[in-house]
Design a protein around this motif. Structure first.
Motif, PDB file in Angstrom:
ATOM      1  N   GLY A 290       3.341   5.980  16.418  1.00  0.00           N
ATOM      2  CA  GLY A 290       1.845   5.787  16.815  1.00  0.00           C
ATOM      3  C   GLY A 290       0.875   6.392  15.776  1.00  0.00           C
ATOM      4  O   GLY A 290      -0.350   5.785  15.664  1.00  0.00           O
ATOM      5  N   ILE A 291       1.258   7.554  14.961  1.00  0.00           N
ATOM      6  CA  ILE A 291       0.303   7.812  13.843  1.00  0.00           C
ATOM      7  C   ILE A 291       0.061   6.860  12.679  1.00  0.00           C
ATOM      8  O   ILE A 291      -1.246   6.375  12.543  1.00  0.00           O
ATOM      9  CB  ILE A 291       0.816   9.093  13.270  1.00  0.00           C
ATOM     10  N   VAL A 292       1.070   6.081  12.520  1.00  0.00           N
ATOM     11  CA  VAL A 292       1.058   5.005  11.451  1.00  0.00           C
ATOM     12  C   VAL A 292       0.221   3.713  12.177  1.00  0.00           C
ATOM     13  O   VAL A 292      -0.503   3.131  11.468  1.00  0.00           O
ATOM     14  CB  VAL A 292       2.515   4.403  11.129  1.00  0.00           C
ATOM     15  N   VAL A 293       0.138   3.477  13.497  1.00  0.00           N
ATOM     16  CA  VAL A 293      -0.213   2.449  13.795  1.00  0.00           C
ATOM     17  C   VAL A 293      -1.854   2.910  14.172  1.00  0.00           C
ATOM     18  O   VAL A 293      -2.718   1.870  13.700  1.00  0.00           O
ATOM     19  CB  VAL A 293       0.335   1.955  15.448  1.00  0.00           C
ATOM     20  N   TYR A 294      -2.154   3.859  14.424  1.00  0.00           N
ATOM     21  CA  TYR A 294      -3.359   4.426  14.462  1.00  0.00           C
ATOM     22  C   TYR A 294      -4.241   4.324  13.182  1.00  0.00           C
ATOM     23  O   TYR A 294      -5.425   3.949  12.999  1.00  0.00           O
ATOM     24  CB  TYR A 294      -3.409   5.829  15.216  1.00  0.00           C
ATOM     25  N   LEU A 295      -3.468   4.696  11.950  1.00  0.00           N
ATOM     26  CA  LEU A 295      -4.243   4.954  10.823  1.00  0.00           C
ATOM     27  C   LEU A 295      -4.335   3.359  10.221  1.00  0.00           C
ATOM     28  O   LEU A 295      -5.192   3.158   9.320  1.00  0.00           O
ATOM     29  CB  LEU A 295      -3.261   5.306   9.642  1.00  0.00           C
ATOM     30  N   ILE A 296      -3.616   2.594  10.604  1.00  0.00           N
ATOM     31  CA  ILE A 296      -3.698   0.926  10.032  1.00  0.00           C
ATOM     32  C   ILE A 296      -4.141   0.023  11.101  1.00  0.00           C
ATOM     33  O   ILE A 296      -4.128  -1.285  11.081  1.00  0.00           O
ATOM     34  CB  ILE A 296      -2.403   0.517   9.455  1.00  0.00           C
ATOM     35  N   SER A 297      -4.723   0.385  12.141  1.00  0.00           N
ATOM     36  CA  SER A 297      -5.258  -0.395  13.540  1.00  0.00           C
ATOM     37  C   SER A 297      -6.169  -1.178  13.046  1.00  0.00           C
ATOM     38  O   SER A 297      -6.379  -2.326  13.724  1.00  0.00           O
ATOM     39  CB  SER A 297      -5.813   0.560  14.597  1.00  0.00           C
ATOM     40  N   SER A 298      -6.939  -1.162  11.954  1.00  0.00           N
ATOM     41  CA  SER A 298      -8.094  -2.162  11.702  1.00  0.00           C
ATOM     42  C   SER A 298      -6.991  -3.495  10.752  1.00  0.00           C
ATOM     43  O   SER A 298      -8.013  -4.215  10.462  1.00  0.00           O
ATOM     44  CB  SER A 298      -8.878  -1.587  10.719  1.00  0.00           C
ATOM     45  N   TRP A 299      -5.829  -3.222  10.344  1.00  0.00           N
ATOM     46  CA  TRP A 299      -5.356  -4.249   9.281  1.00  0.00           C
ATOM     47  C   TRP A 299      -5.045  -5.401  10.560  1.00  0.00           C
ATOM     48  O   TRP A 299      -5.043  -5.467  11.648  1.00  0.00           O
ATOM     49  CB  TRP A 299      -4.147  -3.594   9.063  1.00  0.00           C
TER      50      TRP A 299
ATOM     51  N   ALA B  39       8.611   7.706  18.568  1.00  0.00           N
ATOM     52  CA  ALA B  39       7.642   6.921  19.054  1.00  0.00           C
ATOM     53  C   ALA B  39       6.100   7.575  18.404  1.00  0.00           C
ATOM     54  O   ALA B  39       5.052   6.906  18.129  1.00  0.00           O
ATOM     55  CB  ALA B  39       7.513   6.944  20.453  1.00  0.00           C
ATOM     56  N   VAL B  40       6.124   8.912  18.404  1.00  0.00           N
ATOM     57  CA  VAL B  40       5.240   9.559  17.754  1.00  0.00           C
ATOM     58  C   VAL B  40       4.754   9.349  16.361  1.00  0.00           C
ATOM     59  O   VAL B  40       3.586   9.124  15.958  1.00  0.00           O
ATOM     60  CB  VAL B  40       5.174  11.192  18.122  1.00  0.00           C
ATOM     61  N   ALA B  41       5.722   9.258  15.627  1.00  0.00           N
ATOM     62  CA  ALA B  41       5.727   8.665  14.259  1.00  0.00           C
ATOM     63  C   ALA B  41       4.917   7.447  14.215  1.00  0.00           C
ATOM     64  O   ALA B  41       4.260   7.100  13.318  1.00  0.00           O
ATOM     65  CB  ALA B  41       6.979   9.066  13.511  1.00  0.00           C
TER      66      ALA B  41
ATOM     67  N   ALA C  36       7.038  -1.280  13.829  1.00  0.00           N
ATOM     68  CA  ALA C  36       8.368  -1.559  14.307  1.00  0.00           C
ATOM     69  C   ALA C  36       9.221  -0.933  13.094  1.00  0.00           C
ATOM     70  O   ALA C  36      10.083  -0.362  13.642  1.00  0.00           O
ATOM     71  CB  ALA C  36       8.699  -2.964  14.585  1.00  0.00           C
ATOM     72  N   ALA C  37       8.876  -1.241  11.799  1.00  0.00           N
ATOM     73  CA  ALA C  37       9.636  -0.745  11.045  1.00  0.00           C
ATOM     74  C   ALA C  37       9.712   0.851  10.706  1.00  0.00           C
ATOM     75  O   ALA C  37      10.810   1.395  10.703  1.00  0.00           O
ATOM     76  CB  ALA C  37       9.440  -1.376   9.600  1.00  0.00           C
ATOM     77  N   VAL C  38       8.715   1.395  10.946  1.00  0.00           N
ATOM     78  CA  VAL C  38       8.540   2.983  11.250  1.00  0.00           C
ATOM     79  C   VAL C  38       9.285   3.613  12.361  1.00  0.00           C
ATOM     80  O   VAL C  38      10.062   4.520  12.147  1.00  0.00           O
ATOM     81  CB  VAL C  38       7.125   3.600  10.930  1.00  0.00           C
ATOM     82  N   TYR C  39       9.202   2.706  13.453  1.00  0.00           N
ATOM     83  CA  TYR C  39       9.983   3.118  14.594  1.00  0.00           C
ATOM     84  C   TYR C  39      11.587   3.377  14.472  1.00  0.00           C
ATOM     85  O   TYR C  39      12.107   4.311  14.802  1.00  0.00           O
ATOM     86  CB  TYR C  39       9.397   2.315  15.889  1.00  0.00           C
ATOM     87  N   VAL C  40      11.951   2.203  13.911  1.00  0.00           N
ATOM     88  CA  VAL C  40      13.435   1.948  13.764  1.00  0.00           C
ATOM     89  C   VAL C  40      13.934   2.943  12.794  1.00  0.00           C
ATOM     90  O   VAL C  40      14.801   3.709  12.738  1.00  0.00           O
ATOM     91  CB  VAL C  40      13.809   0.328  13.210  1.00  0.00           C
ATOM     92  N   ALA C  41      13.282   2.856  11.471  1.00  0.00           N
ATOM     93  CA  ALA C  41      13.458   4.044  10.602  1.00  0.00           C
ATOM     94  C   ALA C  41      13.517   5.525  11.284  1.00  0.00           C
ATOM     95  O   ALA C  41      14.472   6.270  10.854  1.00  0.00           O
ATOM     96  CB  ALA C  41      12.683   4.137   9.202  1.00  0.00           C
ATOM     97  N   ALA C  42      12.536   5.870  12.124  1.00  0.00           N
ATOM     98  CA  ALA C  42      12.587   7.259  12.682  1.00  0.00           C
ATOM     99  C   ALA C  42      13.710   7.374  13.677  1.00  0.00           C
ATOM    100  O   ALA C  42      14.143   8.612  13.588  1.00  0.00           O
ATOM    101  CB  ALA C  42      11.199   7.363  13.443  1.00  0.00           C
ATOM    102  N   LEU C  43      14.149   6.322  14.269  1.00  0.00           N
ATOM    103  CA  LEU C  43      15.326   6.367  15.210  1.00  0.00           C
ATOM    104  C   LEU C  43      16.340   6.826  14.440  1.00  0.00           C
ATOM    105  O   LEU C  43      17.459   7.748  14.832  1.00  0.00           O
ATOM    106  CB  LEU C  43      15.502   5.094  16.116  1.00  0.00           C
TER     107      LEU C  43
END
Length: 474
Positions: A427-436, A423-425, A446-453
């Motif tokens: 969150g970092i990605v979502v924060y960085l691309i939040s303006s997209w 979830a932290v991983a 979602a892709a980052v979260y699943v991959a991190a799991l």
């Protein structure tokens, strides 16, 4: 045996959650349409009336629904006997709820009193819909529940569009909601009577009903208390502030409600299995409890992170009220707590620790009332949002402590450490691309979260086996 039961339970959970996902999308579209059609003031009136109906609705149940599902799940032969008596008892209890509703509206919200009849019809249809659909859970035939959920929401959407086209006032939508629940009552009755050939009769055995009420009394009190604290902020906002502020706060809560149904649906499917295991081997019950906690963490953490970091974009895309953004950011952390608290609540119910649940609910009510009285007068709806999140923290701590005493100690962080890292991983990605664009943010997050799991091995071999079996189960 444990894995097979877990797999079947998982499949039922996925089925209901999937159906509710489609249904909640339709319902959320309804809510957005209401925001645009009614504005903050009238939407606040509508939301306040829903709250009053929900609060008095607990009187129409008094814990009987949970007792019905728990007992009939253990012994299918009592199903028709229970159902016949509950059909009658629920009507009598609804009449008592009507008296309370009349008094509450007259004293606390006179502006809403003329619309009492519409609220009572909504209470009746909601109550009987819930009772009849309980049979789907008892029999483990949740495909019918999925059909009911989706059809009900699509009917609601269609009727809402018609009402808006006719420029209907806010109270007309109480009748619209009632019509959708009435459809579900008729559908469930048809399946029970003509598909399964169960005898659906009406009976009222006072001694039997009194025994059921006594069995569910502590549970009823607990659910009454939790319902009160969940809705109390709306009543206090209406009393201390105004309907417009209620509209802003209720709109922010709708984003939470859009995902809060997930743990309830998942644990609703798990509850019969928990009840069955509670009557048998303690080790198997502990296995199910731990897996339920982890499953809810996997689902809840990314939603909490996403709602908090992308609140601004979400509100703008859905054309919500600008004032709802800070409230949503404050409420976002409560999402994961809502998920995890369901594991505690349903497990306590399954092991017949109703009195413990009642004490926990009373504790959280006191915390919530105190926080709302302190925070709403100076901070308005933002204070109500803060009170809601802090109350979920208190409920989490109390639920974990009670189950540690009654069942086993659960490592609240260690058991889900890889999930937290994932979830932290994300969150970092979502924060960085939040303006997209929000759609892209959701997909990439979602892709980052699943991959991190996968990378953190959040699921062990046994849990992957349950997942695979769950999707293959028939």
């Amino acid at each position: 045996m444990t894995e097979r039961l877990a797999a079947t339970t998982l499949r039922n959970s996925v089925l209901v959650v999937g159906a509710r996902a489609l249904a909640k999308l339709a319902v959320f579209v309804v809510v957005v349409l209401l925001w645009r059609h009614l504005g903050a003031g009238d939407y606040g009136r509508f939301a306040t009336m829903i709250v009053y109906t929900t609060l008095v609705g607990v009187v129409a149940d008094l814990g009987l629904q949970t007792v019905f599902i728990r007992d009939a799940s253990r012994d299918r032969t009592v199903l028709t006997h229970y159902l016949a008596n509950l059909l009658s008892a629920r009507l009598l209890l609804s009449l008592v709820a009507l008296v309370i509703l009349v008094a509450a509206l007259r004293l606390l919200s006179p502006a809403l009193f003329p619309y009492t009849l519409a609220a009572f019809v909504l209470l009746l249809t909601t109550s009987y819909s819930s009772l009849l659909r309980g049979v789907f859970y008892i029999r483990g035939r949740l495909g019918y529940e999925a059909v009911a959920i989706v059809a009900e929401s699509l009917l609601l959407l269609g009727l809402t569009l018609v009402a808006i086209q006719r420029r209907a006032p806010w109270d007309a939508f109480l009748w619209v909601y009632s019509a959708s629940y009435l459809f579900t009552c008729l559908f469930a009755f048809s399946v029970i009577r003509w598909r399964w050939h169960e005898r659906v009769s009406i009976a009222l055995e006072p001694a039997f009903v009194r025994r059921l009420l006594a069995s569910g009394l502590a549970l009823a009190l607990a659910f009454t208390i939790t319902t009160v604290y969940a809705q109390l902020d709306i009543v206090l906002l209406q009393l201390f502030k105004n309907f417009q502020m209620v509209g802003w706060y209720s709109a922010a809560n709708k984003y939470i409600d859009a995902v809060a149904w997930v743990p309830q649906s998942a644990m609703g499917a798990v509850f019969p299995a928990l009840s069955l295991l509670a009557a048998g081997d303690r080790g198997r019950l502990l296995f199910a409890y731990e897996k339920a906690y982890k499953m809810l963490a996997i689902l809840g953490l990314p939603l909490a992170v996403g709602l908090g970091l992308a609140a601004d974009s979400i509100v703008h895309v859905t054309r919500g009220f600008e004032q709802s953004i800070p409230a949503l950011q404050i409420l976002a952390p409560s999402v994961v707590l809502l998920f995890l608290n369901n594991a505690f609540i349903y497990t306590l119910s399954a092991i017949n620790r109703q009195l413990d649940f009642t004490r926990l609910a009373l504790f959280t009510l006191v915390v919530n009332l105190a926080l709302n009285l302190i925070l709403i007068p100076p901070f308005g709806y933002l204070g109500a949002a803060a009170a809601s999140t802090i109350t979920e923290v208190a409920l989490f701590a109390g639920g974990w402590w009670l189950l540690r005493q009654r069942l086993a100690s659960l490592s609240i962080v260690g058991s889900i450490a890889p999930v937290l890292l994932s979830a932290v991983a994300m969150g970092i990605v979502v924060y960085l691309i939040s303006s997209w664009p929000i759609a892209l943010v959701i997909i990439l997050g979602a892709a980052v979260y699943v991959a991190a799991l996968v990378v953190t091995r959040a699921l062990n071999a046994e849990e992957w086996s349950i997942v695979r079996s769950g999707f293959r189960a028939r």
